[in-house]
Design an enzyme around this catalytic site. Sequence first.
Site, mmCIF file in Angstrom:
data_model
loop_
_atom_site.group_PDB
_atom_site.id
_atom_site.type_symbol
_atom_site.label_atom_id
_atom_site.label_comp_id
_atom_site.label_asym_id
_atom_site.label_seq_id
_atom_site.Cartn_x
_atom_site.Cartn_y
_atom_site.Cartn_z
ATOM 1 N N THR A 189 -1.247 -5.569 9.104
ATOM 2 C CA THR A 189 -2.009 -4.151 9.075
ATOM 3 C C THR A 189 -2.263 -3.947 7.387
ATOM 4 O OG1 THR A 189 0.031 -2.954 8.881
ATOM 5 C CG2 THR A 189 -1.065 -3.222 11.056
ATOM 6 N N TYR A 190 -2.946 -3.021 7.299
ATOM 7 C CA TYR A 190 -3.480 -2.478 5.767
ATOM 8 C C TYR A 190 -2.280 -2.440 4.953
ATOM 9 C CZ TYR A 190 -6.163 -0.497 1.901
ATOM 10 O OH TYR A 190 -6.886 -0.563 0.853
ATOM 11 N N MET A 191 -2.264 -3.151 3.661
ATOM 12 C CA MET A 191 -1.249 -3.244 2.821
ATOM 13 C C MET A 191 -1.010 -2.357 1.813
ATOM 14 S SD MET A 191 -3.686 -5.322 2.232
ATOM 15 C CE MET A 191 -4.730 -5.189 0.889
ATOM 16 N N ARG A 192 -1.829 -1.248 1.521
ATOM 17 C CA ARG A 192 -1.744 -0.100 0.672
ATOM 18 C C ARG A 192 -1.362 1.185 1.382
ATOM 19 N NH1 ARG A 192 -6.138 -3.331 -1.508
ATOM 20 N NH2 ARG A 192 -5.502 -4.292 -3.323
ATOM 21 N N HIS A 250 -2.313 5.706 6.660
ATOM 22 C CA HIS A 250 -2.168 4.545 7.316
ATOM 23 C C HIS A 250 -0.591 4.276 7.850
ATOM 24 C CE1 HIS A 250 -5.859 3.132 5.590
ATOM 25 N NE2 HIS A 250 -5.304 3.298 4.471
#
Length: 548
Positions: A156-159, A202
């Site tokens: 999934t989004y890493m930020r 997120h």
Amino acid sequence: NLVNAQQARRVLDRLVGFELSPVLWKKVRPSLSAGRVQSVAVRLLVEREREIIAFRSTPYFRVVAQFHAAGDKDRTLFKAELPTRFESREEAEAFLRSCVGATFTVAKVEEKPVQRYPAPPFTTSTLQQEAGRKLGMSVSQTMSVAQHLYEQGLITYMRTDSVNLSTLALAQCKEQITNLYGEKYSSYHNYKTKTKGAQEAHEAIRPSYIERQAIEGTPAEKRLYDLIWKRTVASQMVSAELDRTTITIAIDGRREQFVATGEVVRFDGFLRLYSESTDEEPAEDSEGLLPKLSAGDEVLYQTITATQRFTMPPARYNEASLVKRLEELGIGRPSTYAPTITTIIARRYVAKENKNLYVTELGEVVNRMMKKAFPSIVDLQFTANMEYLLDSIGDGTIGWKTVIENFYPDLDKAVKEAEKTLESVKIADEVTDVICDQCGRNMVIKYGPHGRFLACPGFPDCRNTKPYYEKIGVACPKCGGEIVMKKTKKGRKYYGCENNPECDFMSWQKPSAKKCPKCGNYMLEKGNKLVCSQETCGYVEQKPKDED
């Protein structure tokens, strides 16, 4: 509101960067930069360096004993330590003499069950920290590899600053844990972020499909994915159950007492899959098993030793600990940590050696100038408060133009004042022993867009330049010249001879000055091991600690 908050952040960053950087160009040298977060990061490093320089190490003596139960025929030894520290050798020796012929009795035994809970899934900062500790990856390398994994749809989004997992991920974790270890290892943990000002836009960083335990890809991608997978699954496993025992040993009724501690894992729980690392140094004597003893039991010593130690200064920041500190202070966002650290290294404010970050002379000069001319920009509290104001814009409690209107006049006034009053600072170039083959001067190290290079100090009369290659202090096994570190066009490091093209020696691994004791060929450094360069030899040994 969120769009306005992002817009305000962009405007503030540009105001600070575009207003302050030209001041540094005029007063110090071209190609420097200042920023709302990077200048604070440099200040943190400068202050830690000053703490280390100001620290005065003091000696002390640590007393450790090896005991066994008086009735134990096998004489199973266990270790105990005296909490008291002796400041002088005379005091330590006097205590050791007093132990000769003394009776050692168990004063009390404390046993208590302890639960150790799993760590939450990864956020951006915790992924950067753990990848640095466990995998030896830099912050920028971690984010680059994570970006590739994200682009392939593997994570999934890493930020993100959230530790939440979706209901789909929780169900998949439960299924995987039950299949791999049984239902008794499965649990449910609802984590809440402790990060100040976390937006939680997120969910946490996790594998897109929990059932995919391994992936195809580069070695770095496989290692980072494995770390993310284990952390995610372990976060939903049951806590580990341990028994912690503390035995206090009295010495003839004196006030000094030895203390022994030990842990026994009754149920491994999440530790079966994953254990979180820390920035702390491992203890010199890890906790081990202790014999079954009761209060009043006599114990006998085999050895009692006093060892001199010295108090240690604060540890230097590495990339992981700097990210952790910035996050604790509420400075920056998950997406800013990697580019911030990359920038301060690229600007030569900071040098990275053996994973530690050292402030350079240039970093000291720029920080001193920033504190004098723009104290609010590098003030930790001011920067954290600015993050709070930006979050307030996102909440709709304050207008974004109001924040900018209140900030800009003071900044503009400080910039104009700095241009008038700040004195220029000249930082001398580093002189090398390489002689200019056109005019005979010693060439100096300069910094360009692509890194370091050698230039003649006679510019503009002499415009001679050469590539700069860092020597590693190892002789070439082919011709005896110096081995230097080079880079390919794509930026990959390799090691070659300075006499190239006359000598064609080349190695992807760093050569060692040590020769193979088995066949006499040169050795190569691979991680914490030295391996023979001759593959058919196969000799391997541990790298000495002073080479790490």
